[in-house]
Write a protein that holds these residues in place. Structure first.
Motif, PDB file in Angstrom:
ATOM      1  N   PHE A 335       0.852  -1.183   0.000  1.00 42.05           N
ATOM      2  CA  PHE A 335       0.000   0.000   0.000  1.00 42.05           C
ATOM      3  C   PHE A 335       0.892   1.239   0.000  1.00 42.05           C
ATOM      4  N   HIS A 336       0.313   2.378  -0.333  1.00 41.48           N
ATOM      5  CA  HIS A 336       1.031   3.665  -0.393  1.00 41.48           C
ATOM      6  C   HIS A 336       2.120   3.665  -1.472  1.00 41.48           C
ATOM      7  N   VAL A 349       5.026  -0.374 -13.882  1.00 44.44           N
ATOM      8  CA  VAL A 349       6.149  -0.241 -12.968  1.00 44.44           C
ATOM      9  C   VAL A 349       5.607   0.156 -11.595  1.00 44.44           C
ATOM     10  N   VAL A 350       6.088  -0.535 -10.563  1.00 45.29           N
ATOM     11  CA  VAL A 350       5.672  -0.290  -9.185  1.00 45.29           C
ATOM     12  C   VAL A 350       6.923  -0.022  -8.367  1.00 45.29           C
ATOM     13  N   TRP A 351       6.880   1.025  -7.551  1.00 48.72           N
ATOM     14  CA  TRP A 351       8.045   1.405  -6.745  1.00 48.72           C
ATOM     15  C   TRP A 351       7.575   1.982  -5.414  1.00 48.72           C
ATOM     16  N   GLY A 352       8.377   1.744  -4.384  1.00 49.40           N
ATOM     17  CA  GLY A 352       8.110   2.332  -3.085  1.00 49.40           C
ATOM     18  C   GLY A 352       6.907   1.708  -2.405  1.00 49.40           C
ATOM     19  N   GLY A 353       6.349   2.428  -1.450  1.00 52.94           N
ATOM     20  CA  GLY A 353       5.193   1.956  -0.718  1.00 52.94           C
ATOM     21  C   GLY A 353       5.573   1.188   0.538  1.00 52.94           C
ATOM     22  N   ASP A 354       4.571   0.703   1.238  1.00 50.06           N
ATOM     23  CA  ASP A 354       4.742   0.017   2.514  1.00 50.06           C
ATOM     24  C   ASP A 354       4.163  -1.386   2.437  1.00 50.06           C
ATOM     25  N   VAL A 391      13.610  -5.741 -10.777  1.00 55.38           N
ATOM     26  CA  VAL A 391      14.700  -5.124 -11.532  1.00 55.38           C
ATOM     27  C   VAL A 391      15.531  -4.282 -10.576  1.00 55.38           C
ATOM     28  N   ARG A 392      16.817  -4.553 -10.530  1.00 56.50           N
ATOM     29  CA  ARG A 392      17.722  -3.742  -9.699  1.00 56.50           C
ATOM     30  C   ARG A 392      18.097  -2.478 -10.453  1.00 56.50           C
ATOM     31  N   THR A 393      17.983  -1.348  -9.790  1.00 52.69           N
ATOM     32  CA  THR A 393      18.278  -0.072 -10.434  1.00 52.69           C
ATOM     33  C   THR A 393      19.716   0.342 -10.164  1.00 52.69           C
ATOM     34  N   ALA A 394      20.225   1.198 -11.049  1.00 54.32           N
ATOM     35  CA  ALA A 394      21.558   1.777 -10.902  1.00 54.32           C
ATOM     36  C   ALA A 394      21.421   3.266 -10.611  1.00 54.32           C
ATOM     37  N   GLY A 395      22.558   3.913 -10.368  1.00 55.05           N
ATOM     38  CA  GLY A 395      22.548   5.340 -10.081  1.00 55.05           C
ATOM     39  C   GLY A 395      22.223   5.628  -8.629  1.00 55.05           C
ATOM     40  N   ASP A 396      21.995   6.904  -8.350  1.00 52.83           N
ATOM     41  CA  ASP A 396      21.720   7.359  -6.983  1.00 52.83           C
ATOM     42  C   ASP A 396      20.235   7.196  -6.679  1.00 52.83           C
ATOM     43  N   SER A 397      19.905   6.152  -5.928  1.00 50.55           N
ATOM     44  CA  SER A 397      18.510   5.906  -5.566  1.00 50.55           C
ATOM     45  C   SER A 397      18.014   6.998  -4.625  1.00 50.55           C
ATOM     46  N   PRO A 398      16.779   7.432  -4.771  1.00 50.92           N
ATOM     47  CA  PRO A 398      16.240   8.457  -3.863  1.00 50.92           C
ATOM     48  C   PRO A 398      15.907   7.922  -2.481  1.00 50.92           C
ATOM     49  N   GLY A 399      16.086   6.620  -2.258  1.00 41.60           N
ATOM     50  CA  GLY A 399      15.720   6.052  -0.971  1.00 41.60           C
ATOM     51  C   GLY A 399      14.251   5.671  -0.935  1.00 41.60           C
ATOM     52  N   HIS A 400      13.790   5.298   0.244  1.00 40.01           N
ATOM     53  CA  HIS A 400      12.402   4.854   0.364  1.00 40.01           C
ATOM     54  C   HIS A 400      11.437   6.041   0.254  1.00 40.01           C
ATOM     55  N   ARG A 401      10.284   5.779  -0.341  1.00 40.26           N
ATOM     56  CA  ARG A 401       9.204   6.757  -0.379  1.00 40.26           C
ATOM     57  C   ARG A 401       7.868   6.061  -0.112  1.00 40.26           C
ATOM     58  N   GLY A 417       7.777  13.969  -4.059  1.00 39.31           N
ATOM     59  CA  GLY A 417       7.230  14.039  -2.726  1.00 39.31           C
ATOM     60  C   GLY A 417       7.214  12.729  -1.977  1.00 39.31           C
ATOM     61  N   GLY A 418       6.311  12.650  -0.993  1.00 38.70           N
ATOM     62  CA  GLY A 418       6.174  11.464  -0.176  1.00 38.70           C
ATOM     63  C   GLY A 418       6.947  11.546   1.120  1.00 38.70           C
ATOM     64  N   SER A 419       6.892  10.453   1.865  1.00 35.65           N
ATOM     65  CA  SER A 419       7.556  10.344   3.159  1.00 35.65           C
ATOM     66  C   SER A 419       8.748   9.405   3.044  1.00 35.65           C
ATOM     67  N   THR A 420       9.848   9.739   3.694  1.00 35.31           N
ATOM     68  CA  THR A 420      11.009   8.851   3.726  1.00 35.31           C
ATOM     69  C   THR A 420      10.878   7.796   4.812  1.00 35.31           C
ATOM     70  N   ASP A 421       9.920   7.963   5.698  1.00 30.95           N
ATOM     71  CA  ASP A 421       9.637   6.973   6.738  1.00 30.95           C
ATOM     72  C   ASP A 421       8.524   6.042   6.272  1.00 30.95           C
ATOM     73  N   PRO A 422       8.543   4.788   6.720  1.00 30.73           N
ATOM     74  CA  PRO A 422       7.384   3.919   6.446  1.00 30.73           C
ATOM     75  C   PRO A 422       6.160   4.431   7.185  1.00 30.73           C
ATOM     76  N   LYS A 423       4.984   4.153   6.614  1.00 31.46           N
ATOM     77  CA  LYS A 423       3.744   4.614   7.229  1.00 31.46           C
ATOM     78  C   LYS A 423       2.791   3.429   7.363  1.00 31.46           C
ATOM     79  N   PRO A 424       2.152   3.290   8.510  1.00 32.63           N
ATOM     80  CA  PRO A 424       1.161   2.220   8.666  1.00 32.63           C
ATOM     81  C   PRO A 424      -0.100   2.545   7.871  1.00 32.63           C
ATOM     82  N   PRO A 425      -0.948   1.555   7.623  1.00 36.08           N
ATOM     83  CA  PRO A 425      -2.151   1.789   6.801  1.00 36.08           C
ATOM     84  C   PRO A 425      -3.279   2.445   7.580  1.00 36.08           C
ATOM     85  N   ARG A 426      -2.996   3.583   8.182  1.00 33.70           N
ATOM     86  CA  ARG A 426      -3.996   4.328   8.929  1.00 33.70           C
ATOM     87  C   ARG A 426      -3.835   5.815   8.626  1.00 33.70           C
TER      88      ARG A 426
END
Length: 597
Positions: A335-336, A349-354, A391-401, A417-426
């Motif tokens: 989710f997210h 393509v799917v990226w990020g989320g919790d 798929v493993r990405t190359a370059g400077d990853s933006p980190g988790h979102r 945008g988004g949050s760099t911290d994980p977020k619960p489904p609430r």
């Protein structure tokens, strides 16, 4: 006029600064050995065979139907070993109303321009039907639903007609709209369109939602799932018809499944699979809630597939699709996340989320470790085979979102945008927010690239946020609203130039009928801002935010500014009253829940 001259002179067609098809005396591959090869090589031509069929189903003659289409190489030879022998296009053997009307009107903008330059007769026909070419280019950049909304906003007297003046007016309108997809505006509110969408109590009830997903299919926008004050429609799908300006609930086919409504999920339209040519939307992940409590979290190893059984999406069919391969999170709930279709809708393509729910510091640490392990990968779903690939990405990853937004443009995935911290489904879970710097992933090399001018544009970038809404319009992203780092609702509107990655803060003209100055959890699709949460109240929102290419740059007059300020004050008072009513309802619900427990 430029297109006519370049077609007749067999020179270069340059539209909006892009070379569409090069043509010169040294590049004879387009004309010899066969013009039909160049016609077939426009990838969409074979997909438009239905446009060449009569109403009775009899197939009209196609002299090149037995030829195998070959890709048109954009790297042209510098010299030829044989003299150029121009040959007439076999397409001209068809009746003129077929090839100059049905076929040309069925081609997307870039393919129409490419076909026009291969044959002088077809090029002349495209030039004579100027509105056809410019409308095709605008539709290719904006989508059919946005164009339908802009066409509905035109005055009746200038919406095209039978006279030559009407044709010129029609062509001018679509030319300006197509050019605005490059210039990026200006923008304007259209309260009249919003008023027509709000015309009934049923429409307002259907539009009162938040945390939903929106997908464009033809000239309609589908609102899927989300959180509602009223009951969900049986299908879980609300249809916003941008041509008819209607809001209605889709009906379920007799053989359809009836999945529970979801929120915090992803959805996108994909290419038709198989020979039925049915438009489809794929829904992935999310959670199902009851009384704001999570009842079920949905895995990425299964997808919900929504079949659109008619062009106006009046009847739909749900079915569950099992997915093979390595799904995000190893098949855990998802989710997210960011979810976008690319490769003409054949891949997602799917990226990020919790993937985890948590409620304490230990759970946060476990979820953070999982997100960090997954941040270097994207997951690609092949739609024809329903198979995941990690798929493993190359370059400077933006980190988790988490709760970021993304669009696909020119073979790149752009994340904002988004949050760099994980977020619960609430709802109302806070975390560290990411800076609003565009992160760009090349979908061919899977390499993260640093956007140009990031340092120079840092002061112009919008404030960090989550739960905001974006829509790609040509070469631009339009973004609205969201939730800031302190939980505050945001009220700004901004644009991002996807070519230079430069920001622009904009103030649309006019006034929206139901514009809340600050809101979050909306969607933006088809030129409309749909649903959302303002002052703790779920909004019945369908605000039309259109391109206004014919407008000048004159500022608002003092009287207009004062009138707008009065309207905003009235809206704030209405919002406060609605918030009080909603607070009373929440208190009553809490009493009911306690009594049930």
């Amino acid at each position: 006029a430029v297109l006519r001259a370049t077609c007749l002179n067999a020179s270069l067609i340059v539209l909006f600064g892009r070379i569409v098809v090069p043509m010169s005396a040294d590049t004879a591959a387009l004309r010899a050995p066969s013009v039909s090869g160049a016609l077939c090589c426009s990838n969409c031509l074979l997909g438009c065979r239905d446009a060449l069929l009569g109403k009775g189903g009899r197939e009209l003659p196609m002299p090149f139907q037995n030829q195998v289409p070959r890709p048109l190489s954009r790297s042209m030879p510098t010299q030829t070993s044989q003299p150029i022998v121009p040959r007439p296009s076999p397409l001209l053997a068809l009746p003129p109303d077929i090839w100059s009307g049905r076929l040309l009107s069925a081609l997307p903008g870039p393919e129409l321009a490419a076909v026009a330059v291969t044959c002088r007769a077809i090029g002349d026909a495209a030039c004579r039907q100027g509105a056809l070419l410019w409308r095709a280019l605008a539709t290719d950049a904006l989508g059919a639903s946005v164009c339908a909304l802009h066409a509905a906003a035109r005055p009746v007297s200038s919406a095209g007609g039978e006279t030559e003046a009407d044709d010129r007016s029609d062509a001018t309108f679509w030319r300006r709209l197509a050019q605005a997809t490059v210039a990026g505006g200006p923008l304007r509110w259209d309260a009249a369109l919003s008023g027509q969408l709000y015309s009934s109590g049923e429409a307002r009830s259907l539009l009162r939602c938040c945390a939903h997903a929106a997908a464009e299919v033809g000239e309609v926008v589908l609102l899927i799932g989300g959180s509602r004050m009223d009951a969900h429609p049986p299908s879980g799908v609300v249809v916003v018809d941008c041509r008819r300006l209607e809001v209605r609930a889709a009906e379920l086919a007799p053989d359809s499944e009836t999945p529970a409504p979801r929120l915090r999920h992803g959805a996108c339209a994909v290419a038709a699979v198989g020979g039925d040519a049915v438009a489809r939307v794929v829904v992935l992940g999310g959670v199902t809630e009851e009384w704001s409590q999570v009842e079920e979290m949905h895995s990425a190893s299964q997808a919900l597939v929504l079949d659109i059984l008619d062009p106006e999406a009046r009847c739909v069919r749900w079915k569950t699709q099992e997915l093979r391969g390595e799904a995000p999170g190893g098949g855990a709930p998802l989710f997210h996340h960011v979810m976008c279709a690319f490769d003409r809708g054949r891949r997602i393509v799917v990226w990020g989320g919790d993937t985890q729910d948590f409620g304490d510091f230990d759970g946060h640490a476990i979820a953070s470790a999982e997100c960090q392990a997954r941040q270097a990968y994207v997951f690609v779903l092949d739609v024809p085979t329903w198979t995941w690939e990690r798929v493993r990405t190359a370059g400077d990853s933006p980190g988790h979102r988490s709760l970021a937004e993304g669009v696909v443009h020119a073979g790149r995935l752009v994340i904002l945008g988004g949050s760099t911290d994980p977020k619960p489904p609430r709802a109302f879970a806070f975390g560290e927010l990411a800076v609003m710097e565009p992160c760009v992933l090349d979908l061919a090399t899977w390499t993260w690239r640093t956007a140009p001018n990031v340092a120079a544009q840092s002061d112009a970038a919008p404030a960090p946020r989550t739960r905001f809404a974006v829509e790609r319009r040509g070469d631009w992203i339009v973004g609205v609203g969201g939730r800031g780092s302190h939980g505050e609702m945001l009220d700004d509107i901004w644009q991002l130039d996807l070519r230079s990655m430069s920001w622009r803060t904009t103030r649309p003209r006019g006034d929206s009928r139901d514009w809340r100055r600050a809101f979050c959890a909306s969607s933006m699709c088809g030129g409309l801002i749909l649903g959302g949460l303002a002052h703790g109240v779920i909004c019945a929102k369908a605000d039309a935010l259109l391109l206004d290419p014919g407008a000048g740059d004159e500022p608002e007059s003092e009287a207009e500014g004062e009138a707008k300020g009065d309207r905003e004050a009235e809206e704030e008072a209405e919002d406060e009253a609605e918030a009080e009513v909603e607070a009373e309802r929440d208190a009553e619900r809490e009493v009911e829940v306690e009594a049930e427990e």
